[in-house]
Write a protein that holds these residues in place. Structure first.
Motif, PDB file in Angstrom:
ATOM      1  N   GLY A 199     -17.768  -1.585  -2.170  1.00  0.00           N
ATOM      2  CA  GLY A 199     -17.663  -2.947  -2.678  1.00  0.00           C
ATOM      3  C   GLY A 199     -16.762  -3.767  -1.849  1.00  0.00           C
ATOM      4  O   GLY A 199     -15.666  -3.184  -1.542  1.00  0.00           O
ATOM      5  N   ALA A 200     -16.656  -5.038  -2.213  1.00  0.00           N
ATOM      6  CA  ALA A 200     -15.541  -6.099  -1.699  1.00  0.00           C
ATOM      7  C   ALA A 200     -14.310  -5.594  -2.237  1.00  0.00           C
ATOM      8  O   ALA A 200     -13.211  -5.324  -1.454  1.00  0.00           O
ATOM      9  CB  ALA A 200     -15.811  -7.146  -1.905  1.00  0.00           C
ATOM     10  N   VAL A 201     -13.978  -5.466  -3.590  1.00  0.00           N
ATOM     11  CA  VAL A 201     -12.798  -5.060  -4.273  1.00  0.00           C
ATOM     12  C   VAL A 201     -12.526  -3.772  -3.685  1.00  0.00           C
ATOM     13  O   VAL A 201     -11.409  -3.395  -3.593  1.00  0.00           O
ATOM     14  CB  VAL A 201     -12.862  -5.245  -5.644  1.00  0.00           C
ATOM     15  N   GLY A 202     -13.331  -2.698  -3.694  1.00  0.00           N
ATOM     16  CA  GLY A 202     -13.118  -1.246  -3.494  1.00  0.00           C
ATOM     17  C   GLY A 202     -12.504  -1.090  -2.078  1.00  0.00           C
ATOM     18  O   GLY A 202     -11.583  -0.592  -1.943  1.00  0.00           O
ATOM     19  N   ARG A 203     -12.979  -1.751  -0.963  1.00  0.00           N
ATOM     20  CA  ARG A 203     -12.427  -1.706   0.251  1.00  0.00           C
ATOM     21  C   ARG A 203     -10.963  -2.268   0.272  1.00  0.00           C
ATOM     22  O   ARG A 203     -10.167  -2.124   1.072  1.00  0.00           O
ATOM     23  CB  ARG A 203     -13.466  -2.531   1.285  1.00  0.00           C
ATOM     24  N   GLU A 204     -10.843  -3.613  -0.545  1.00  0.00           N
ATOM     25  CA  GLU A 204      -9.599  -4.359  -0.528  1.00  0.00           C
ATOM     26  C   GLU A 204      -8.423  -3.182  -1.193  1.00  0.00           C
ATOM     27  O   GLU A 204      -7.194  -3.052  -0.621  1.00  0.00           O
ATOM     28  CB  GLU A 204      -9.765  -5.557  -1.244  1.00  0.00           C
ATOM     29  N   MET A 205      -9.065  -2.496  -2.080  1.00  0.00           N
ATOM     30  CA  MET A 205      -8.239  -1.444  -2.910  1.00  0.00           C
ATOM     31  C   MET A 205      -7.658  -0.346  -1.957  1.00  0.00           C
ATOM     32  O   MET A 205      -6.464  -0.180  -1.319  1.00  0.00           O
ATOM     33  CB  MET A 205      -8.796  -0.588  -4.130  1.00  0.00           C
ATOM     34  N   LEU A 206      -8.556   0.091  -1.047  1.00  0.00           N
ATOM     35  CA  LEU A 206      -8.114   0.910   0.129  1.00  0.00           C
ATOM     36  C   LEU A 206      -7.248   0.499   1.136  1.00  0.00           C
ATOM     37  O   LEU A 206      -6.280   1.249   1.426  1.00  0.00           O
ATOM     38  CB  LEU A 206      -9.550   1.553   0.837  1.00  0.00           C
ATOM     39  N   ARG A 207      -7.667  -0.770   1.496  1.00  0.00           N
ATOM     40  CA  ARG A 207      -6.628  -1.503   2.397  1.00  0.00           C
ATOM     41  C   ARG A 207      -5.176  -1.574   1.860  1.00  0.00           C
ATOM     42  O   ARG A 207      -4.372  -1.355   2.724  1.00  0.00           O
ATOM     43  CB  ARG A 207      -7.417  -2.941   2.837  1.00  0.00           C
ATOM     44  N   ILE A 208      -5.163  -2.029   0.583  1.00  0.00           N
ATOM     45  CA  ILE A 208      -3.764  -2.341  -0.084  1.00  0.00           C
ATOM     46  C   ILE A 208      -3.018  -1.005  -0.245  1.00  0.00           C
ATOM     47  O   ILE A 208      -1.936  -0.936  -0.098  1.00  0.00           O
ATOM     48  CB  ILE A 208      -3.965  -3.174  -1.274  1.00  0.00           C
ATOM     49  N   LEU A 209      -3.779   0.064  -0.538  1.00  0.00           N
ATOM     50  CA  LEU A 209      -3.157   1.313  -0.787  1.00  0.00           C
ATOM     51  C   LEU A 209      -2.289   1.869   0.419  1.00  0.00           C
ATOM     52  O   LEU A 209      -1.226   2.461   0.598  1.00  0.00           O
ATOM     53  CB  LEU A 209      -4.149   2.352  -1.061  1.00  0.00           C
ATOM     54  N   ALA A 210      -3.162   1.435   1.608  1.00  0.00           N
ATOM     55  CA  ALA A 210      -2.600   1.936   3.139  1.00  0.00           C
ATOM     56  C   ALA A 210      -1.469   1.015   3.190  1.00  0.00           C
ATOM     57  O   ALA A 210      -0.344   1.296   3.848  1.00  0.00           O
ATOM     58  CB  ALA A 210      -3.777   1.846   4.075  1.00  0.00           C
ATOM     59  N   GLU A 211      -1.694  -0.392   3.239  1.00  0.00           N
ATOM     60  CA  GLU A 211      -0.465  -1.450   3.654  1.00  0.00           C
ATOM     61  C   GLU A 211       0.796  -0.976   2.844  1.00  0.00           C
ATOM     62  O   GLU A 211       1.735  -1.333   3.351  1.00  0.00           O
ATOM     63  CB  GLU A 211      -1.107  -2.729   3.241  1.00  0.00           C
ATOM     64  N   ARG A 212       0.652  -1.014   1.473  1.00  0.00           N
ATOM     65  CA  ARG A 212       1.965  -0.837   0.666  1.00  0.00           C
ATOM     66  C   ARG A 212       2.476   0.646   0.547  1.00  0.00           C
ATOM     67  O   ARG A 212       3.176   1.018  -0.025  1.00  0.00           O
ATOM     68  CB  ARG A 212       1.596  -1.316  -0.672  1.00  0.00           C
ATOM     69  N   ASP A 213       1.849   1.699   1.288  1.00  0.00           N
ATOM     70  CA  ASP A 213       2.128   3.143   1.765  1.00  0.00           C
ATOM     71  C   ASP A 213       2.257   3.684   0.286  1.00  0.00           C
ATOM     72  O   ASP A 213       3.370   4.324  -0.175  1.00  0.00           O
ATOM     73  CB  ASP A 213       3.791   3.078   2.439  1.00  0.00           C
TER      74      ASP A 213
END
Length: 354
Positions: free
Chosen positions: A12-26
């Protein structure tokens, strides 16, 4: 130390954003597992710039050994699987509405009440409604300074708050208007393209909507049970970025300049407030950004000790995915994830599924 992290609702839109942010924020993850329904199992999702992960079936997944679950699958799914994950000693940060007002489950915006994660003895922490998250970020420094008695807020909420299908409906209606196609209305009660709809979620007995009720009760749970809140929630034809026009009545005399300084010093808040053309932030400009932006700060002359302001925030980030990851970071900082976490010790019986 690395943590095993499950992302539920990963397609979903939020789930994909969670994955992106986990990676962004290391985020210190040793393993990230995307989970979704059986029909999405086997699909691939991105994690960071270079890594692709295969989605697993939530219905057959065993949470044993997972340290953290970031949930955004819909309330009916969280109702079933969040307690199962918590029973396996996986701390759940749930983005749905299901647990927000449950006694004993903290409702957390880390910059406002981060210490509340210490009370998550049922193993579940709730993420607030997207419109509430940005509101309480703005209210917290003003409440500390002046003691807020009453809040009147009108929201201008992006269609992404209703999910991917809602975004597609706005796109298709907008495109269709240029070729004279009749608008297909499925996700909203009326056409959303070139329109505004003063109706989000279902109507309640007193004439308010569930979204308006959420803003009131969640603000009180996070910030102060004595604050009175009147919300009018409106869906607007914007893809991403919620906006709010806010008026607050305070217990003590207010100074616009002191309020501006308090907001400037508040975590998660950026003040961009020039009284000139373009000296404010619009939802289009906040997309992909982490802070909540404050503009149009001024005295409200209609009430004693009144202030008014405009705030905008990316509802998929601070309103959902970013806040969930920040809660996870709060858990890490307080050593509440992983084997031996003190989170479980006070109430062992609470680990049983409900």
């Amino acid at each position: 130390m690395g943590y095993k992290v499950a992302v539920v609702g990963a397609t979903g839109a939020v789930g994909r954003e969670m994955l992106r942010i986990l990676a962004e924020r290391d985020f210190p993850a040793s393993e990230v597992i995307p989970l979704a329904s059986a029909r999405s199992a086997g699909r691939e999702v991105s994690f960071g710039d270079k890594k692709v992960l295969k989605v697993q079936n939530l219905e057959t997944f065993d949470f044993k050994g997972c340290d953290l679950g970031l949930f955004s699958p819909g309330a009916s799914v969280s109702k079933i699987y969040a307690p199962k994950a918590a029973a396996a000693r996986c701390v759940v940060v749930d983005n749905t509405s299901y647990f927000r007002m449950e006694p004993g489950i903290p409702l957390v915006v880390p910059e406002v009440n981060g210490a509340a994660v210490e009370k998550a003895h049922r193993g579940i922490i709730a993420n607030p409604n997207c419109s509430t998250a940005q509101l309480v970020l703005a209210l917290k420094p003003l409440h500390d300074l002046y003691g807020i008695k009453r809040v009147v807020v009108s929201t201008y909420q992006a269609v992404s708050g209703a999910g991917k299908d809602a975004m597609d409906e706005l796109f298709n209606q907008t495109k269709g208007s240029f070729v004279h196609d009749a608008p297909l209305v499925e996700q909203f009660t009326k056409q959303i393209a070139f329109n505004v709809i003063p109706h989000i979620d279902r109507f309640m007995e007193d004439g308010s909507t569930k979204e308006e009720w959420k803003m009131a009760v969640e603000t009180r749970k996070i910030l102060d049970p004595d604050i009175k809140v009147l919300a009018t929630c409106v869906r607007v034809p914007v893809f991403i970025g919620h906006s709010e026009a806010v008026s607050v009545e305070c217990a003590r005399p207010v100074s616009v300049e002191a309020a501006r300084e308090a907001l400037r010093n508040a975590p998660g808040v950026v003040v961009q407030d020039k009284h000139e053309d373009g000296g404010y932030v619009t939802p289009l400009e906040c997309v992909g950004e982490d802070p909540t932006y404050i503009s149009r700060l001024r005295r409200d002359p209609t009430v004693e000790n009144g202030l008014a302001f405009w705030c905008v925030s990316d509802n998929l980030r601070k309103g959902a995915a970013l806040n969930a990851v920040q809660i996870a970071e709060e858990l890490v900082a307080r050593q509440l994830l992983g084997a031996g976490s003190s989170l479980w010790k006070p109430r062992e019986r609470a680990l049983e599924p409900e």
